[in-house]
Design a protein around this motif. Structure first.
Motif, short mmCIF file in Angstrom:
data_model
loop_
_atom_site.label_atom_id
_atom_site.label_comp_id
_atom_site.label_asym_id
_atom_site.label_seq_id
_atom_site.Cartn_x
_atom_site.Cartn_y
_atom_site.Cartn_z
N ASP A 1 0.82 -1.20 0.00
CA ASP A 1 0.00 0.00 0.00
C ASP A 1 0.86 1.26 0.00
O ASP A 1 0.54 2.25 -0.66
CB ASP A 1 -0.91 0.01 1.22
CG ASP A 1 -2.06 -0.97 1.10
OD1 ASP A 1 -2.12 -1.71 0.09
OD2 ASP A 1 -2.90 -1.02 2.02
N GLU A 2 1.95 1.22 0.75
CA GLU A 2 2.84 2.38 0.83
C GLU A 2 3.46 2.71 -0.53
O GLU A 2 3.71 3.88 -0.83
CB GLU A 2 3.92 2.14 1.87
CG GLU A 2 3.45 2.17 3.32
CD GLU A 2 2.68 0.92 3.74
OE1 GLU A 2 2.04 0.94 4.81
OE2 GLU A 2 2.71 -0.09 2.99
N ASP A 3 3.71 1.68 -1.34
CA ASP A 3 4.25 1.92 -2.69
C ASP A 3 3.27 2.74 -3.52
O ASP A 3 3.65 3.65 -4.25
CB ASP A 3 4.53 0.59 -3.40
CG ASP A 3 5.60 -0.23 -2.73
OD1 ASP A 3 6.49 0.36 -2.10
OD2 ASP A 3 5.53 -1.47 -2.82
N ILE A 4 1.99 2.40 -3.40
CA ILE A 4 0.95 3.09 -4.16
C ILE A 4 0.79 4.53 -3.66
O ILE A 4 0.64 5.47 -4.45
CB ILE A 4 -0.38 2.32 -4.07
CG1 ILE A 4 -0.22 0.93 -4.69
CG2 ILE A 4 -1.50 3.10 -4.76
CD1 ILE A 4 -1.41 0.02 -4.49
N PHE A 5 0.85 4.72 -2.34
CA PHE A 5 0.73 6.07 -1.79
C PHE A 5 1.95 6.92 -2.15
O PHE A 5 1.82 8.13 -2.36
CB PHE A 5 0.52 6.01 -0.28
CG PHE A 5 -0.93 5.99 0.12
CD1 PHE A 5 -1.88 5.43 -0.71
CD2 PHE A 5 -1.34 6.52 1.34
CE1 PHE A 5 -3.22 5.41 -0.34
CE2 PHE A 5 -2.68 6.52 1.70
CZ PHE A 5 -3.63 5.96 0.87
N PHE B 1 3.59 6.62 -4.94
CA PHE B 1 3.31 6.95 -6.34
C PHE B 1 2.34 8.13 -6.41
O PHE B 1 2.56 9.08 -7.17
CB PHE B 1 2.72 5.71 -7.03
CG PHE B 1 2.33 5.93 -8.46
CD1 PHE B 1 3.29 5.99 -9.46
CD2 PHE B 1 1.00 6.08 -8.82
CE1 PHE B 1 2.94 6.18 -10.80
CE2 PHE B 1 0.63 6.28 -10.15
CZ PHE B 1 1.60 6.33 -11.13
N ALA B 2 1.28 8.07 -5.61
CA ALA B 2 0.31 9.15 -5.61
C ALA B 2 0.94 10.45 -5.13
O ALA B 2 0.62 11.53 -5.65
CB ALA B 2 -0.88 8.77 -4.71
N GLN C 1 8.47 7.02 5.34
CA GLN C 1 8.47 6.44 4.00
C GLN C 1 8.03 7.44 2.92
O GLN C 1 7.98 7.10 1.74
CB GLN C 1 7.55 5.22 3.95
CG GLN C 1 7.99 4.08 4.85
CD GLN C 1 7.11 2.85 4.68
OE1 GLN C 1 7.07 2.23 3.62
NE2 GLN C 1 6.37 2.51 5.73
N ALA C 2 7.71 8.67 3.32
CA ALA C 2 7.31 9.68 2.36
C ALA C 2 8.49 10.03 1.45
O ALA C 2 9.59 10.31 1.93
CB ALA C 2 6.81 10.93 3.07
N VAL C 3 8.26 10.02 0.15
CA VAL C 3 9.33 10.35 -0.80
C VAL C 3 9.45 11.86 -0.93
O VAL C 3 8.49 12.60 -0.73
CB VAL C 3 9.07 9.71 -2.19
CG1 VAL C 3 9.11 8.20 -2.09
CG2 VAL C 3 7.73 10.19 -2.77
N GLY D 1 10.43 6.45 -5.46
CA GLY D 1 9.68 5.34 -4.91
C GLY D 1 9.79 4.08 -5.76
O GLY D 1 10.60 4.01 -6.68
N THR D 2 8.99 3.10 -5.45
CA THR D 2 9.04 1.79 -6.12
C THR D 2 8.43 1.83 -7.52
O THR D 2 9.00 1.29 -8.47
CB THR D 2 8.31 0.74 -5.27
OG1 THR D 2 8.92 0.67 -3.98
CG2 THR D 2 8.38 -0.63 -5.93
#
Length: 287
Positions: free
Chosen positions: A42-46, A48-49, A119-121, A282-283
């Protein structure tokens, strides 16, 4: 055949271009063998957003205030932003709409940074000049400057908002945590309000704006893959404020399809370009 992870399915679908507006289809065994073995979090998607929200917030803030996001909301090592300036709005209502857009998108950036925590990019490098120049060329809009006037500002916003709505719709089924799904749905709704307002304003501006908006739509649809996932603001001589499937549902784009639009490429395996000259952080960063 063994069951694929969510990332395996997503990656294989993007490479094959097998996504449809009704949802995701299962990849072939050959494609499954080429997919990534790890799960999408889920964190990967967030993350990305958050990359997308950085771009939207920068666009609207620069258009309304002449400056971008404050340093406190950018991360420890943010990329630079090229282009953008304050718009001299002629229509009071559009100017107020722009202010609200800027507030909403900055709030989204802050929400994702708060939710992701460590984890915020950081904000990636963003290039509005190169990005919009390429969009203008693809859409046949010579000398297009999104910060020149009300109409151009709305056209630039429409480019982001339509893609954001379809991106959220495509990513939501991949989320697992209930609170993350709820947040994505709530932000999708706000982005859809933005999109509807921009499209309706452009339609009311007349033939020139309608043709330009439709040209942007066609250019986007050529980038994201073979499926028809875009609609202009005018169809068959009538207004088309709400792009939707025959079932009256929002179109869905995978993260890879979104990346093709913002990187301005129709090729797989690309990890930078267009509005993101150094790629996203991010990922999820490759088409």
């Amino acid at each position: 055949m063994p069951k694929l992870s969510r990332r395996e399915s997503l990656h294989a679908l993007a490479v094959a271009g097998l996504c449809s507006s009704a949802g995701l289809h299962w990849p072939t065994p050959a494609l499954a063998q080429a997919a990534s073995p790890s799960d999408l979090k889920d964190e990967d998607i967030f993350q990305f957003a958050l990359n997308l929200e950085y771009m939207e917030a920068e666009y609207y803030l620069r258009a309304t205030t002449g400056k971008g996001i404050d340093a406190a909301d950018l991360g420890s090592d943010p990329g630079s932003v090229k282009g953008g300036r304050k718009v001299s709005f002629q229509d009071k209502a559009i100017g107020e709409f722009a202010d609200e857009l800027a507030e909403n998108e900055l709030a989204h950036v802050r929400f994702y940074r708060k939710t992701l925590g460590s984890q915020a990019v950081d904000r990636p490098a963003i290039d509005f000049e190169a990005g919009f120049a390429a969009v203008a060329k693809a859409a046949g809009l010579p000398d297009f400057d999104p910060f020149a006037n009300d109409m151009n500002f709305l056209l630039g916003g429409m480019l982001f908002e339509d893609v954001g709505v379809t991106g959220y719709a495509g990513a939501a089924p991949l989320l697992q945590k209930k609170e993350f799904v709820e947040a994505a749905a709530a932000i999708l709704a706000v982005e859809a309000y933005h999109m509807g307002m921009a499209r309706s304003q452009l339609y009311q501006m007349g033939d020139k704006a309608q043709k330009a908006a439709n040209a942007v739509s066609v250019a986007r649809d050529k980038l994201d893959g073979p499926a028809d996932k875009d609609q202009g603001i005018e169809r068959n001589g009538k207004a088309n404020f709400v792009p939707a499937t025959p079932d009256g549902m929002v179109f869905r784009r995978t993260p890879q399809e979104v990346l093709r639009i913002v990187y301005l490429t129709d090729k797989a395996g690309v990890d930078s370009g267009g509005f993101y000259p150094k790629g996203m952080n991010g990922t999820l960063k490759s088409t």
